[in-house]
Design a protein around this motif. Structure first.
Motif, PDB file in Angstrom:
ATOM      1  N   ASP A 152       5.114 -15.574  15.083  1.00 30.42           N
ATOM      2  CA  ASP A 152       5.721 -14.339  15.196  1.00 30.42           C
ATOM      3  C   ASP A 152       6.904 -14.362  16.342  1.00 30.42           C
ATOM      4  O   ASP A 152       7.509 -13.495  16.661  1.00 30.42           O
ATOM      5  N   TYR A 153       6.906 -15.739  16.822  1.00 31.30           N
ATOM      6  CA  TYR A 153       7.972 -16.136  17.916  1.00 31.30           C
ATOM      7  C   TYR A 153       9.386 -15.827  17.705  1.00 31.30           C
ATOM      8  O   TYR A 153       9.842 -16.434  16.496  1.00 31.30           O
ATOM      9  N   SER A 154      10.165 -15.313  18.562  1.00 35.46           N
ATOM     10  CA  SER A 154      11.635 -15.201  18.234  1.00 35.46           C
ATOM     11  C   SER A 154      12.552 -15.269  19.443  1.00 35.46           C
ATOM     12  O   SER A 154      12.009 -15.125  20.556  1.00 35.46           O
ATOM     13  N   CYS A 155      13.731 -15.791  19.355  1.00 36.91           N
ATOM     14  CA  CYS A 155      14.463 -16.129  20.330  1.00 36.91           C
ATOM     15  C   CYS A 155      15.968 -15.882  20.215  1.00 36.91           C
ATOM     16  O   CYS A 155      16.524 -15.650  18.993  1.00 36.91           O
ATOM     17  N   LEU A 180      14.441 -22.270  19.757  1.00 29.66           N
ATOM     18  CA  LEU A 180      13.565 -22.248  18.515  1.00 29.66           C
ATOM     19  C   LEU A 180      13.145 -23.414  18.321  1.00 29.66           C
ATOM     20  O   LEU A 180      11.743 -23.761  17.828  1.00 29.66           O
ATOM     21  N   LYS A 181      13.819 -24.465  18.159  1.00 32.37           N
ATOM     22  CA  LYS A 181      13.544 -25.791  17.964  1.00 32.37           C
ATOM     23  C   LYS A 181      12.597 -26.587  18.840  1.00 32.37           C
ATOM     24  O   LYS A 181      11.685 -27.062  18.436  1.00 32.37           O
ATOM     25  N   LYS A 182      12.867 -26.216  20.120  1.00 37.99           N
ATOM     26  CA  LYS A 182      11.935 -26.821  21.029  1.00 37.99           C
ATOM     27  C   LYS A 182      10.528 -26.123  21.126  1.00 37.99           C
ATOM     28  O   LYS A 182       9.300 -26.643  21.440  1.00 37.99           O
ATOM     29  N   HIS A 183      10.516 -24.717  20.596  1.00 36.11           N
ATOM     30  CA  HIS A 183       9.408 -23.994  20.417  1.00 36.11           C
ATOM     31  C   HIS A 183       8.347 -24.662  19.280  1.00 36.11           C
ATOM     32  O   HIS A 183       7.280 -24.964  19.587  1.00 36.11           O
TER      33      HIS A 183
END
Length: 208
Positions: free
Chosen positions: A18-21, A27-30
């Protein structure tokens, strides 16, 4: 800047969690670091690794060089990051716990800790197993601490009042408060009993 910081817009969402930025490259690094476990920046002094050079630099400064310029005005804690100091004040001194578990009545100061709680307690995910005994846990750091304290008998934190020693600073703080200062911060809502440890209160409630 306005959309991401002031309007809190985070249009880039992770397909796995559920991560968002607000930025695509973040997001790619996440995805690389969290889900693909890509952490190319490794510490020369310990087994820490991360996905960004700035995180490694911060780690070395705070952990190995003990550079913590942001000091708390209320207690003696200090931090390497201003954001960590802000979280410390909100969670420790202001007792803010914004992240609540939907399954039980526990609440947490950090979203990441809530995630760990759900995985380890409710989903029973304990993928890190000890080679010496049958202990297992959900976090690599907890396994490392278990091995050091239980099997290697490393207990660097020593009590100034008695001969008690332990492997974690938090355990020493709890020991001093409960044994020497006789503090019992965890109170039962059903009766007038109070306890030094949250785990003991939980056992008490379940038995009553």
């Amino acid at each position: 800047h306005i959309e991401s910081v002031h309007e809190d817009k985070k249009p880039f969402k992770c397909d796995i969690c559920d991560y968002s930025c607000s930025l695509k490259f973040v997001l790619k690094k996440h995805t690389e670091s969290v889900h693909e476990n890509k952490k190319p920046f490794k510490c020369d002094l310990c087994d820490y690794s991360c996905n960004q050079k700035q995180y490694l630099k911060r780690h070395v400064a705070s952990v190995h060089e003990n550079k913590k310029p942001f000091k708390c005005d209320i207690c003696d804690y200090s931090f390497s990051q201003k954001s960590d100091l802000k979280i410390h004040i909100e969670t420790v001194h202001e007792k803010k716990k914004l992240f609540k578990c939907d399954i039980c009545d526990y609440s947490f100061s950090y979203k990441s800790v809530l995630k760990i709680h759900i995985e380890s307690v409710h989903d029973n995910m304990k993928s890190f197993k000890c080679d010496v005994c049958d202990y297992s846990c959900s976090q690599k750091g907890d396994l490392k601490k278990h091995i050091e304290s239980v099997h290697e008998m490393k207990k660097p934190f020593k009590c100034d009042i008695c001969d008690y020693s332990c492997s974690r600073k938090g355990h020493m703080k709890t020991h001093i408060e409960s044994v020497h200062e006789k503090k019992k911060l965890f109170k039962c809502d059903i009766c007038d009993y109070s306890f030094s440890y949250k785990s003991v209160l939980k056992i008490h409630i379940e038995s009553v």
